[in-house]
Design a protein around this motif. Structure first.
Motif, PDB file in Angstrom:
ATOM      1  N   THR A 110       0.856  -1.188   0.000  1.00 52.03           N
ATOM      2  CA  THR A 110       0.000   0.000   0.000  1.00 52.03           C
ATOM      3  C   THR A 110       0.890   1.235   0.000  1.00 52.03           C
ATOM      4  N   LEU A 111       0.659   2.139  -0.945  1.00 52.07           N
ATOM      5  CA  LEU A 111       1.379   3.405  -1.009  1.00 52.07           C
ATOM      6  C   LEU A 111       0.522   4.494  -0.372  1.00 52.07           C
ATOM      7  N   LYS A 112       1.165   5.372   0.429  1.00 55.19           N
ATOM      8  CA  LYS A 112       0.420   6.406   1.134  1.00 55.19           C
ATOM      9  C   LYS A 112       1.081   7.764   0.972  1.00 55.19           C
ATOM     10  N   ALA A 113       0.239   8.807   0.989  1.00 55.72           N
ATOM     11  CA  ALA A 113       0.710  10.187   1.009  1.00 55.72           C
ATOM     12  C   ALA A 113       0.145  10.864   2.259  1.00 55.72           C
ATOM     13  N   PHE A 114       0.958  11.728   2.887  1.00 53.33           N
ATOM     14  CA  PHE A 114       0.601  12.370   4.154  1.00 53.33           C
ATOM     15  C   PHE A 114       0.785  13.879   4.042  1.00 53.33           C
ATOM     16  N   ALA A 115      -0.019  14.630   4.812  1.00 53.96           N
ATOM     17  CA  ALA A 115       0.165  16.078   4.944  1.00 53.96           C
ATOM     18  C   ALA A 115      -0.505  16.540   6.229  1.00 53.96           C
ATOM     19  N   GLY A 116       0.151  17.498   6.901  1.00 53.28           N
ATOM     20  CA  GLY A 116      -0.455  18.037   8.113  1.00 53.28           C
ATOM     21  C   GLY A 116       0.563  18.659   9.042  1.00 53.28           C
ATOM     22  N   PRO A 117       0.104  19.176  10.187  1.00 58.21           N
ATOM     23  CA  PRO A 117       1.004  19.854  11.128  1.00 58.21           C
ATOM     24  C   PRO A 117       1.642  18.886  12.121  1.00 58.21           C
ATOM     25  N   THR A 118       2.775  19.316  12.653  1.00 59.38           N
ATOM     26  CA  THR A 118       3.412  18.641  13.791  1.00 59.38           C
ATOM     27  C   THR A 118       3.687  19.688  14.860  1.00 59.38           C
ATOM     28  N   PHE A 119       3.340  19.353  16.094  1.00 56.65           N
ATOM     29  CA  PHE A 119       3.535  20.240  17.232  1.00 56.65           C
ATOM     30  C   PHE A 119       4.741  19.750  18.035  1.00 56.65           C
ATOM     31  N   TYR A 147      15.374  30.568  23.583  1.00 58.25           N
ATOM     32  CA  TYR A 147      14.534  29.813  22.655  1.00 58.25           C
ATOM     33  C   TYR A 147      13.145  29.567  23.227  1.00 58.25           C
ATOM     34  N   ASN A 148      12.165  29.501  22.334  1.00 53.83           N
ATOM     35  CA  ASN A 148      10.835  29.022  22.690  1.00 53.83           C
ATOM     36  C   ASN A 148      10.848  27.499  22.727  1.00 53.83           C
ATOM     37  N   ARG A 149      10.206  26.936  23.730  1.00 50.81           N
ATOM     38  CA  ARG A 149      10.126  25.475  23.805  1.00 50.81           C
ATOM     39  C   ARG A 149       9.151  24.910  22.771  1.00 50.81           C
ATOM     40  N   PHE A 150       8.153  25.681  22.389  1.00 50.67           N
ATOM     41  CA  PHE A 150       7.070  25.184  21.540  1.00 50.67           C
ATOM     42  C   PHE A 150       7.158  25.797  20.147  1.00 50.67           C
ATOM     43  N   PHE A 151       7.037  24.950  19.110  1.00 53.18           N
ATOM     44  CA  PHE A 151       6.922  25.471  17.752  1.00 53.18           C
ATOM     45  C   PHE A 151       6.125  24.494  16.901  1.00 53.18           C
ATOM     46  N   ILE A 152       5.722  24.966  15.731  1.00 51.16           N
ATOM     47  CA  ILE A 152       4.862  24.189  14.830  1.00 51.16           C
ATOM     48  C   ILE A 152       5.530  24.077  13.468  1.00 51.16           C
ATOM     49  N   SER A 153       5.402  22.906  12.860  1.00 47.96           N
ATOM     50  CA  SER A 153       5.881  22.713  11.484  1.00 47.96           C
ATOM     51  C   SER A 153       4.757  22.109  10.646  1.00 47.96           C
ATOM     52  N   ALA A 154       4.883  22.254   9.329  1.00 48.97           N
ATOM     53  CA  ALA A 154       3.937  21.648   8.390  1.00 48.97           C
ATOM     54  C   ALA A 154       4.699  20.638   7.557  1.00 48.97           C
ATOM     55  N   GLY A 155       4.139  19.433   7.439  1.00 50.69           N
ATOM     56  CA  GLY A 155       4.890  18.377   6.784  1.00 50.69           C
ATOM     57  C   GLY A 155       4.151  17.664   5.674  1.00 50.69           C
ATOM     58  N   LEU A 170       9.198   8.484   4.188  1.00 52.76           N
ATOM     59  CA  LEU A 170      10.098   9.610   3.985  1.00 52.76           C
ATOM     60  C   LEU A 170       9.294  10.896   4.127  1.00 52.76           C
ATOM     61  N   GLY A 171       9.814  11.844   4.922  1.00 59.69           N
ATOM     62  CA  GLY A 171       9.048  13.052   5.160  1.00 59.69           C
ATOM     63  C   GLY A 171       9.894  14.304   5.189  1.00 59.69           C
ATOM     64  N   TYR A 172       9.212  15.432   4.971  1.00 62.36           N
ATOM     65  CA  TYR A 172       9.871  16.742   5.084  1.00 62.36           C
ATOM     66  C   TYR A 172       8.936  17.687   5.807  1.00 62.36           C
ATOM     67  N   ASP A 173       9.481  18.373   6.828  1.00 61.65           N
ATOM     68  CA  ASP A 173       8.714  19.347   7.601  1.00 61.65           C
ATOM     69  C   ASP A 173       9.322  20.738   7.426  1.00 61.65           C
ATOM     70  N   LEU A 174       8.451  21.714   7.230  1.00 60.11           N
ATOM     71  CA  LEU A 174       8.861  23.109   7.104  1.00 60.11           C
ATOM     72  C   LEU A 174       8.476  23.856   8.384  1.00 60.11           C
ATOM     73  N   GLY A 175       9.454  24.453   9.039  1.00 59.68           N
ATOM     74  CA  GLY A 175       9.180  25.185  10.264  1.00 59.68           C
ATOM     75  C   GLY A 175       8.325  26.417   9.995  1.00 59.68           C
ATOM     76  N   LEU A 176       7.247  26.581  10.767  1.00 61.44           N
ATOM     77  CA  LEU A 176       6.333  27.701  10.566  1.00 61.44           C
ATOM     78  C   LEU A 176       6.505  28.807  11.589  1.00 61.44           C
ATOM     79  N   THR A 177       6.898  28.454  12.810  1.00 60.81           N
ATOM     80  CA  THR A 177       6.984  29.448  13.876  1.00 60.81           C
ATOM     81  C   THR A 177       8.433  29.639  14.318  1.00 60.81           C
ATOM     82  N   ASP A 178       8.715  30.833  14.832  1.00 58.52           N
ATOM     83  CA  ASP A 178      10.058  31.232  15.213  1.00 58.52           C
ATOM     84  C   ASP A 178      10.437  30.624  16.563  1.00 58.52           C
ATOM     85  N   ILE A 179      11.587  29.953  16.607  1.00 55.73           N
ATOM     86  CA  ILE A 179      12.085  29.377  17.855  1.00 55.73           C
ATOM     87  C   ILE A 179      12.810  30.427  18.688  1.00 55.73           C
ATOM     88  N   ASN A 180      13.466  31.356  17.999  1.00 59.07           N
ATOM     89  CA  ASN A 180      14.333  32.318  18.682  1.00 59.07           C
ATOM     90  C   ASN A 180      13.514  33.473  19.253  1.00 59.07           C
TER      91      ASN A 180
END
Length: 200
Positions: A110-119, A147-155, A170-180
Motif C-alpha cells: 500500500t502506497l500512502k501520502a501524508f500532509a499536516g502539522p506537527t507540534f 529559545y521558545n520550547r514550543f513550535f509548529i511545522s507543516a509536513g 520519507l518526510g519533510y517538515d517546514l518550520g512555521l513558527t520562530d524558535i528564537n
C-alpha cells in the motif's frame, strides 16, 4: 499548548474503540535551523536526531485516514573549534497529526501520502563546551530565555506499507513558527526524516 497535547492524547485513547491501525515508530532525522539576522541572508545549521514513538491511524473508509502520534526526539551534534569540543544536545516531544490517503498495489503493498502539522515541545536544549576533556561551559537555550520550547511545522510525506506489517516513510517538515526569542533574529527549523514502523 496544553490543549493541543490533551486533544492528541484523547485521540490516541479513542483509537482502541475506533477503526484504526497502530504503529511503533523509530527513525532518523536531519533538522536544519534557518537563522536570519535582520535583513541579512539566512544562515543554516544542521544536526542529527533520533526519535521513537507510537501512533494510530484513524480510518474513514478504506483509503482516507488521520494519523496522530507522539515521538520522543534526541538531537545531537559535535563540532571542534580551536581545540575545543562543542556538543549540542536536544530532547523533546513531537506530536504529528497527518491526513493520509492510501492506494493498494496488489495484496502486499500500500502506497500512502501524508500532509499536516506537527507540534513540537522541547525539554532540553544545550551547548556544552569541553576543553582538555573537561566541561568548561554550558549554554542552556531554554533556561536563559533564548529559545521558545514550543513550535509548529507543516509536513508532507510518502510511505510504503508491506503486508500491513512494516512501513517505510520519507518526510519533510517546514518550520512555521520562530524558535528564537530575540527581536532581530529568527530561527525556524526544517526537517528531513526517514521512519521505520511496525504495524499491529
Amino acid at each position: 499548548m496544553k490543549k493541543i497535547f490533551t486533544i492528541a492524547a484523547a485521540m490516541l485513547l479513542f483509537a482502541g474503540a475506533a477503526s484504526a491501525q497502530s504503529y511503533i515508530n523509530v527513525g532518523y532525522g536531519k533538522p536544519t535551523d534557518v537563522v536570519k539576522f535582520g535583513d541579512m541572508d539566512p544562515e543554516t545549521d544542521s544536526f542529527n536526531t533520533l526519535f521513537a514513538g507510537f501512533s494510530h491511524n484513524f480510518l474513514f473508509g478504506k483509503a482516507l485516514g488521520v494519523e496522530a502520534g507522539a515521538n520522543f526526539a534526541y538531537g545531537f551534534k559535535k563540532t571542534e573549534e580551536l581545540g575545543v569540543d562543542i556538543r549540542y544536545k536536544y530532547t523533546g516531544l513531537n506530536v504529528p497529526v497527518l491526513l493520509n490517503y492510501g492506494l493498494p498495489v496488489g495484496n502486499f503493498l500500500t502506497l500512502k501520502a501524508f500532509a499536516g502539522p506537527t507540534f513540537h515541545y522541547g525539554f532540553s536544549c544545550k551547548n556544552e563546551t569541553y576543553a582538555d576533556g573537561k566541561k568548561a561551559l554550558t549554554l542552556d537555550y531554554y533556561e536563559d530565555g533564548s529559545y521558545n520550547r514550543f513550535f509548529i511545522s507543516a509536513g508532507v510525506a510518502v510511505a510504503a506499507e508491506f503486508a500491513d506489517t512494516f512501513r517505510v516513510k520519507l518526510g519533510y517538515d517546514l518550520g512555521l513558527t520562530d524558535i528564537n526569542k530575540a527581536e532581530k533574529i529568527s530561527t525556524k527549523e526544517n526537517l528531513f526524516s526517514v521512519t521505520f514502523s511496525y504495524i499491529f
